[in-house]
Motif scaffolding. Structure first.
Motif, PDB file in Angstrom:
ATOM      1  N   ALA A 311      -1.037  90.382   5.875  1.00  0.00           N
ATOM      2  CA  ALA A 311      -1.479  88.996   5.982  1.00  0.00           C
ATOM      3  C   ALA A 311      -0.367  88.066   5.533  1.00  0.00           C
ATOM      4  O   ALA A 311       0.425  88.407   4.648  1.00  0.00           O
ATOM      5  N   PRO A 312      -0.291  86.878   6.118  1.00  0.00           N
ATOM      6  CA  PRO A 312       0.718  85.912   5.685  1.00  0.00           C
ATOM      7  C   PRO A 312       0.466  85.470   4.244  1.00  0.00           C
ATOM      8  O   PRO A 312      -0.673  85.352   3.806  1.00  0.00           O
ATOM      9  N   VAL A 313       1.528  85.239   3.517  1.00  0.00           N
ATOM     10  CA  VAL A 313       1.438  84.615   2.199  1.00  0.00           C
ATOM     11  C   VAL A 313       1.511  83.120   2.435  1.00  0.00           C
ATOM     12  O   VAL A 313       2.552  82.592   2.831  1.00  0.00           O
ATOM     13  N   ALA A 314       0.388  82.422   2.224  1.00  0.00           N
ATOM     14  CA  ALA A 314       0.311  81.005   2.565  1.00  0.00           C
ATOM     15  C   ALA A 314       0.912  80.141   1.465  1.00  0.00           C
ATOM     16  O   ALA A 314       0.694  80.380   0.273  1.00  0.00           O
ATOM     17  N   SER A 315       1.657  79.144   1.866  1.00  0.00           N
ATOM     18  CA  SER A 315       2.097  78.102   0.949  1.00  0.00           C
ATOM     19  C   SER A 315       1.028  77.013   0.913  1.00  0.00           C
ATOM     20  O   SER A 315       0.104  77.001   1.736  1.00  0.00           O
ATOM     21  N   ILE A 316       1.139  76.083  -0.019  1.00  0.00           N
ATOM     22  CA  ILE A 316       0.191  74.975  -0.064  1.00  0.00           C
ATOM     23  C   ILE A 316       0.225  74.202   1.252  1.00  0.00           C
ATOM     24  O   ILE A 316      -0.819  73.798   1.785  1.00  0.00           O
ATOM     25  N   ALA A 317       1.421  74.015   1.796  1.00  0.00           N
ATOM     26  CA  ALA A 317       1.549  73.287   3.061  1.00  0.00           C
ATOM     27  C   ALA A 317       0.838  74.011   4.202  1.00  0.00           C
ATOM     28  O   ALA A 317       0.315  73.377   5.119  1.00  0.00           O
ATOM     29  N   ASP A 318       0.819  75.345   4.154  1.00  0.00           N
ATOM     30  CA  ASP A 318       0.178  76.120   5.221  1.00  0.00           C
ATOM     31  C   ASP A 318      -1.335  75.925   5.255  1.00  0.00           C
ATOM     32  O   ASP A 318      -1.966  76.052   6.312  1.00  0.00           O
ATOM     33  N   LEU A 319      -1.943  75.660   4.108  1.00  0.00           N
ATOM     34  CA  LEU A 319      -3.404  75.647   4.031  1.00  0.00           C
ATOM     35  C   LEU A 319      -4.020  74.561   4.901  1.00  0.00           C
ATOM     36  O   LEU A 319      -5.102  74.742   5.460  1.00  0.00           O
ATOM     37  N   GLY A 320      -3.317  73.436   5.025  1.00  0.00           N
ATOM     38  CA  GLY A 320      -3.868  72.344   5.823  1.00  0.00           C
ATOM     39  C   GLY A 320      -4.021  72.682   7.292  1.00  0.00           C
ATOM     40  O   GLY A 320      -4.808  72.042   7.995  1.00  0.00           O
ATOM     41  N   ALA A 321      -3.288  73.680   7.771  1.00  0.00           N
ATOM     42  CA  ALA A 321      -3.371  74.089   9.174  1.00  0.00           C
ATOM     43  C   ALA A 321      -4.049  75.441   9.343  1.00  0.00           C
ATOM     44  O   ALA A 321      -4.061  75.996  10.441  1.00  0.00           O
ATOM     45  N   ASP A 322      -4.632  75.975   8.281  1.00  0.00           N
ATOM     46  CA  ASP A 322      -5.273  77.282   8.372  1.00  0.00           C
ATOM     47  C   ASP A 322      -6.481  77.204   9.304  1.00  0.00           C
ATOM     48  O   ASP A 322      -7.388  76.394   9.091  1.00  0.00           O
ATOM     49  N   PRO A 323      -6.528  78.025  10.364  1.00  0.00           N
ATOM     50  CA  PRO A 323      -7.613  77.892  11.352  1.00  0.00           C
ATOM     51  C   PRO A 323      -9.003  78.148  10.772  1.00  0.00           C
ATOM     52  O   PRO A 323      -9.972  77.515  11.192  1.00  0.00           O
ATOM     53  N   GLN A 324      -9.107  79.071   9.810  1.00  0.00           N
ATOM     54  CA  GLN A 324     -10.414  79.327   9.208  1.00  0.00           C
ATOM     55  C   GLN A 324     -10.902  78.120   8.407  1.00  0.00           C
ATOM     56  O   GLN A 324     -12.059  77.697   8.523  1.00  0.00           O
ATOM     57  N   LEU A 325     -10.010  77.538   7.599  1.00  0.00           N
ATOM     58  CA  LEU A 325     -10.405  76.380   6.797  1.00  0.00           C
ATOM     59  C   LEU A 325     -10.685  75.169   7.674  1.00  0.00           C
ATOM     60  O   LEU A 325     -11.592  74.375   7.387  1.00  0.00           O
ATOM     61  N   LEU A 326      -9.932  75.019   8.766  1.00  0.00           N
ATOM     62  CA  LEU A 326     -10.194  73.920   9.690  1.00  0.00           C
ATOM     63  C   LEU A 326     -11.535  74.102  10.389  1.00  0.00           C
ATOM     64  O   LEU A 326     -12.309  73.143  10.533  1.00  0.00           O
ATOM     65  N   PHE A 327     -11.823  75.316  10.815  1.00  0.00           N
ATOM     66  CA  PHE A 327     -13.097  75.568  11.493  1.00  0.00           C
ATOM     67  C   PHE A 327     -14.276  75.290  10.574  1.00  0.00           C
ATOM     68  O   PHE A 327     -15.305  74.749  10.992  1.00  0.00           O
ATOM     69  N   ARG A 328     -14.134  75.651   9.299  1.00  0.00           N
ATOM     70  CA  ARG A 328     -15.210  75.432   8.325  1.00  0.00           C
ATOM     71  C   ARG A 328     -15.271  73.987   7.828  1.00  0.00           C
ATOM     72  O   ARG A 328     -16.144  73.640   7.048  1.00  0.00           O
ATOM     73  N   ARG A 329     -14.320  73.157   8.281  1.00  0.00           N
ATOM     74  CA  ARG A 329     -14.237  71.760   7.845  1.00  0.00           C
ATOM     75  C   ARG A 329     -14.210  71.673   6.321  1.00  0.00           C
ATOM     76  O   ARG A 329     -14.920  70.882   5.698  1.00  0.00           O
ATOM     77  N   PHE A 330     -13.342  72.502   5.755  1.00  0.00           N
ATOM     78  CA  PHE A 330     -13.289  72.621   4.302  1.00  0.00           C
ATOM     79  C   PHE A 330     -12.706  71.373   3.635  1.00  0.00           C
ATOM     80  O   PHE A 330     -13.205  70.899   2.628  1.00  0.00           O
ATOM     81  N   PHE A 331     -11.654  70.827   4.220  1.00  0.00           N
ATOM     82  CA  PHE A 331     -10.978  69.713   3.570  1.00  0.00           C
ATOM     83  C   PHE A 331     -11.744  68.409   3.800  1.00  0.00           C
ATOM     84  O   PHE A 331     -12.347  68.199   4.851  1.00  0.00           O
ATOM     85  N   GLN A 332     -11.700  67.551   2.778  1.00  0.00           N
ATOM     86  CA  GLN A 332     -12.368  66.258   2.833  1.00  0.00           C
ATOM     87  C   GLN A 332     -11.345  65.152   2.599  1.00  0.00           C
ATOM     88  O   GLN A 332     -10.418  65.309   1.788  1.00  0.00           O
ATOM     89  N   THR A 333     -11.521  64.042   3.282  1.00  0.00           N
ATOM     90  CA  THR A 333     -10.660  62.875   3.081  1.00  0.00           C
ATOM     91  C   THR A 333     -11.438  61.844   2.282  1.00  0.00           C
ATOM     92  O   THR A 333     -12.530  61.427   2.682  1.00  0.00           O
ATOM     93  N   VAL A 334     -10.887  61.466   1.130  1.00  0.00           N
ATOM     94  CA  VAL A 334     -11.588  60.538   0.242  1.00  0.00           C
ATOM     95  C   VAL A 334     -10.638  59.439  -0.217  1.00  0.00           C
ATOM     96  O   VAL A 334      -9.414  59.599  -0.203  1.00  0.00           O
ATOM     97  N   ALA A 335     -11.230  58.331  -0.640  1.00  0.00           N
ATOM     98  CA  ALA A 335     -10.452  57.239  -1.217  1.00  0.00           C
ATOM     99  C   ALA A 335     -10.078  57.588  -2.643  1.00  0.00           C
ATOM    100  O   ALA A 335     -10.906  58.050  -3.423  1.00  0.00           O
ATOM    101  N   MET A 336      -8.820  57.388  -2.981  1.00  0.00           N
ATOM    102  CA  MET A 336      -8.350  57.594  -4.348  1.00  0.00           C
ATOM    103  C   MET A 336      -7.466  56.419  -4.735  1.00  0.00           C
ATOM    104  O   MET A 336      -6.245  56.454  -4.581  1.00  0.00           O
ATOM    105  N   PRO A 337      -8.057  55.330  -5.216  1.00  0.00           N
ATOM    106  CA  PRO A 337      -7.272  54.151  -5.587  1.00  0.00           C
ATOM    107  C   PRO A 337      -6.199  54.510  -6.605  1.00  0.00           C
ATOM    108  O   PRO A 337      -6.425  55.284  -7.526  1.00  0.00           O
ATOM    109  N   GLY A 338      -5.038  53.921  -6.408  1.00  0.00           N
ATOM    110  CA  GLY A 338      -3.934  54.172  -7.322  1.00  0.00           C
ATOM    111  C   GLY A 338      -3.044  55.316  -6.886  1.00  0.00           C
ATOM    112  O   GLY A 338      -1.926  55.451  -7.374  1.00  0.00           O
ATOM    113  N   ILE A 339      -3.552  56.180  -5.986  1.00  0.00           N
ATOM    114  CA  ILE A 339      -2.763  57.306  -5.485  1.00  0.00           C
ATOM    115  C   ILE A 339      -2.451  57.103  -4.011  1.00  0.00           C
ATOM    116  O   ILE A 339      -1.355  57.324  -3.547  1.00  0.00           O
ATOM    117  N   GLY A 340      -3.445  56.675  -3.280  1.00  0.00           N
ATOM    118  CA  GLY A 340      -3.286  56.417  -1.863  1.00  0.00           C
ATOM    119  C   GLY A 340      -4.593  55.884  -1.330  1.00  0.00           C
ATOM    120  O   GLY A 340      -5.636  56.045  -1.960  1.00  0.00           O
TER     121      GLY A 340
END
Length: 393
Positions: A311-340
């Protein structure tokens, strides 16, 4: 829920907040120390917000400012505790804080999270993530044989302690609501680490030996991470996994790899020899030469097709494009004042049959909810989460 955590319990209280509990952070004037954990910009701190760790761990929480060094502040805390079903505390912050909380009448769960617990020879000792990991034993198991032990990255003792604390608190809360009996839950971060040491406890219990780094020095030459064209892959193809070993050899043969013949020789059928340093060094040279022109994606595809445990050893950058995590809609986009304006973060670590998990609000500004929470308390209306799981006023 009253949140008096800074490190070891911050994720525990966030897990409850994500399920709709009203989690009220009680902070000193100037804010809790966790607001200043790096990376933190001067602008965010000046605006009463906080750094990146705080922005993540304090999602869905509320903030009130109470000076616990004064008698009036202690009285306010007691009044807040009286409204709460759960209090989570790291008591070393103020002398006598835990005693004050426990003295408040009523049925509730008080979860106390410390590095080493409330009793024993280490009780009251200060610690860090490194110290807790080391004395919990996980550092001993991490790293390569013959090399120094390694701390696991990512402040893992804090998260492990929070996970154990959250589970124990939920069980105690269910019992308190069912039987009307309060509980004090004493969580030692060291014990949480010691309880989660892979299978080390079972190995000692069943085989009478202490596990060490690198699988007690008996790991097969194929069981490791190896470099490929664009990163690393983890491979396991010992003789015990015959399909994986055979699949690897067949792939090499089809590719016309000149190292194939060496791996089909008699020494590679000798299990003990495959664990020696010489064989490990030989295999590393061969496999990394074979993988040098192959991407992680291709390695994964070939492994699936050929039943190779790889299996590939994933970097943090790789996780955002991981097909399993994308299919499961794992990541969430939220407001974080002061950071972005918007930040992509990990979502729910589970799925429930009912949609009760949500991110309702960003991490609070310091004292953002003083008027709401303290005013409501003064009016005698503490507020609790509604049965659907979202917090009510």
């Amino acid at each position: 829920m009253i949140d008096l955590t800074r490190l070891y319990g911050a994720y525990a209280t966030r897990l409850f907040a994500d399920l709709g509990a009203e989690v009220i952070r009680v902070e000193p004037p100037g804010g809790g120390s966790d607001r200043r954990l790096p990376p933190a910009t001067a602008g965010a701190l000046a605006a009463g917000q906080g750094g990146v760790p705080f922005a993540f761990l304090a999602l869905n929480k509320k903030s009130v400012v109470v000076d616990l060094t004064t008698p009036a502040g202690r009285d306010i805390l007691k009044a807040l505790v009286a409204t709460a079903a759960v209090v989570v505390v790291e008591p070393e912050a103020e002398d006598g804080l835990l005693a004050d909380i426990l003295a408040v009448p009523g049925v509730r769960v008080v979860t106390v999270i410390t590095p080493f617990g409330l009793t024993g020879p280490y009780a009251g000792f200060a610690a860090s993530d490194l110290v807790v990991q080391a004395l919990g034993g996980i550092v001993w198991l991490s790293g390569e044989p013959g090399k120094p032990p390694l701390k696991i990255a990512g402040e893992q003792s804090l998260f492990v302690a929070s996970l154990y604390a959250a589970a124990a608190t939920a069980i105690a809360l269910w019992d308190a609501e069912t039987r009307g009996a309060g509980h004090v839950v004493d969580v030692s971060a060291q014990e949480c680490i010691a309880h989660s040491l892979q299978n080390a406890v079972q190995v000692f219990d069943l085989e009478g030996r202490v596990s060490t780094r690198g699988g007690e020095g008996t790991r097969d030459a194929t069981e490791s991470a190896f470099a490929c064209q664009d990163g690393w892959v983890f491979l396991a193809a010992p003789l015990a996994l015959q399909a994986s070993w055979s699949g690897l050899l067949a792939w090499m043969k089809e590719e016309g790899f000149d190292g194939h013949a060496a791996l089909t020789s008699a020494p590679w059928q000798d299990r003990p020899r495959r664990t020696t340093a010489a064989m490990k060094a030989e295999f590393k040279v061969l496999i990394e030469r074979f993988l040098a022109d192959k991407t992680k994606a291709r390695c994964a595809a070939e492994a699936l097709k050929r039943k190779i445990v790889m299996a590939p050893v994933a970097s943090i950058a790789d996780l955002g494009a991981d097909p399993q995590l994308l299919f499961r809609r794992f990541f969430q986009t939220v407001a974080m004042p002061g950071i972005g304006s918007e930040v992509t973060i990990p979502g729910a670590p589970y799925r429930l049959s009912e949609p009760v998990w949500a991110i309702d609000r960003p991490a609070p500004r310091l004292g953002e909810h003083d008027a709401e929470v303290l005013g409501r308390m003064n009016q005698g209306h503490p507020g609790r989460a509604d049965p659907a799981g979202r917090a009510s006023a």
